[in-house]
Design a protein around this motif. Structure first.
Motif, short mmCIF file in Angstrom:
data_model
loop_
_atom_site.label_atom_id
_atom_site.label_comp_id
_atom_site.label_asym_id
_atom_site.label_seq_id
_atom_site.Cartn_x
_atom_site.Cartn_y
_atom_site.Cartn_z
N LEU A 1 8.39 6.06 5.59
CA LEU A 1 7.98 4.76 6.11
C LEU A 1 8.57 3.62 5.26
O LEU A 1 9.03 2.61 5.80
N ILE A 2 8.54 3.80 3.95
CA ILE A 2 9.15 2.80 3.07
C ILE A 2 10.62 2.63 3.42
O ILE A 2 11.13 1.51 3.50
N GLU A 3 11.30 3.74 3.65
CA GLU A 3 12.73 3.68 3.97
C GLU A 3 12.98 2.93 5.27
O GLU A 3 13.93 2.15 5.37
N SER B 1 0.84 -1.21 0.00
CA SER B 1 0.00 0.00 0.00
C SER B 1 0.87 1.26 0.00
O SER B 1 0.54 2.25 -0.66
N LEU B 2 1.98 1.22 0.71
CA LEU B 2 2.88 2.38 0.73
C LEU B 2 3.53 2.62 -0.63
O LEU B 2 3.63 3.76 -1.07
N VAL B 3 3.94 1.54 -1.28
CA VAL B 3 4.55 1.68 -2.61
C VAL B 3 3.52 2.24 -3.59
O VAL B 3 3.83 3.11 -4.41
N ASP B 4 2.28 1.78 -3.49
CA ASP B 4 1.21 2.32 -4.34
C ASP B 4 0.98 3.81 -4.06
O ASP B 4 0.79 4.60 -4.99
N LYS B 5 1.00 4.18 -2.79
CA LYS B 5 0.82 5.60 -2.43
C LYS B 5 1.99 6.45 -2.92
O LYS B 5 1.80 7.59 -3.36
N TRP B 6 3.20 5.93 -2.82
CA TRP B 6 4.38 6.66 -3.31
C TRP B 6 4.28 6.87 -4.81
O TRP B 6 4.51 7.96 -5.32
N SER C 1 1.95 21.87 3.51
CA SER C 1 1.76 20.97 4.66
C SER C 1 1.22 19.63 4.20
O SER C 1 1.61 18.57 4.73
N GLU C 2 0.36 19.63 3.21
CA GLU C 2 -0.15 18.38 2.65
C GLU C 2 0.96 17.62 1.92
O GLU C 2 1.09 16.40 2.03
N TYR C 3 1.78 18.36 1.20
CA TYR C 3 2.94 17.78 0.51
C TYR C 3 3.85 17.07 1.51
O TYR C 3 4.25 15.93 1.31
N ARG C 4 4.18 17.75 2.60
CA ARG C 4 5.05 17.17 3.64
C ARG C 4 4.41 15.91 4.23
O ARG C 4 5.09 14.93 4.49
N ASN C 5 3.12 15.97 4.45
CA ASN C 5 2.41 14.82 4.99
C ASN C 5 2.51 13.62 4.04
O ASN C 5 2.74 12.49 4.48
#
Length: 131
Positions: free
Chosen positions: A58-60, A26-31, A47-51
């Motif tokens: 998290l992937i890292e 799910s994280l890879v899909d979001k990235w 702020s949304e960009y940073r979020n």
């Protein structure tokens, strides 16, 4: 290491960081989705960009775990992360960087929407082309 153990390790890491309902997939899909948004011209505020950048962090954390890096079962997902990292680097300004822990935190987009552009100008004195 088998897939079940790798999935459990990923789940444990994500739970530790407060994201028990996420997975590496799910994280890879979001990235990938986020990088696509940035390629099109990120149209949200900073702020949304940073979020949204937190996904890459998290992937890292997962990829830096020695048990994960020793596994071959996540090869395709790791390649997908690397592919999207390369795409993301291509849309970052080469000459401007801001403070941050990781390269993706320090990067400044080449072009974006009004709110991101205004923030970069006011907070960092960096010009970002408007989409």
């Amino acid at each position: 290491m088998n897939e079940v153990n790798t999935s459990k390790i990923c789940s444990d890491i994500l739970t530790e960081f407060g994201f028990p309902n996420e997975s590496l997939i799910s994280l890879v899909d979001k990235w990938k989705f986020f990088v696509g948004e940035c390629e099109d011209g990120y149209d949200w505020d900073y702020s949304e960009y940073r979020n949204e950048l937190k996904v890459r962090t998290l992937i890292e954390h997962i990829l830096n775990d020695k048990r994960i890096s020793a596994s071959n079962s996540l090869h395709d997902l790791i390649l997908e992360v690397q592919k999207n990292d390369a795409l993301f680097k291509c849309i970052l300004q080469k000459e401007n960087h801001i403070e941050g822990e990781n390269w993706w935190d320090r990067g400044v987009l080449e072009f974006a929407g009004d709110e991101y552009c205004l923030y970069m100008k006011n907070a960092h004195g960096i010009y970002v082309k408007k989409i």
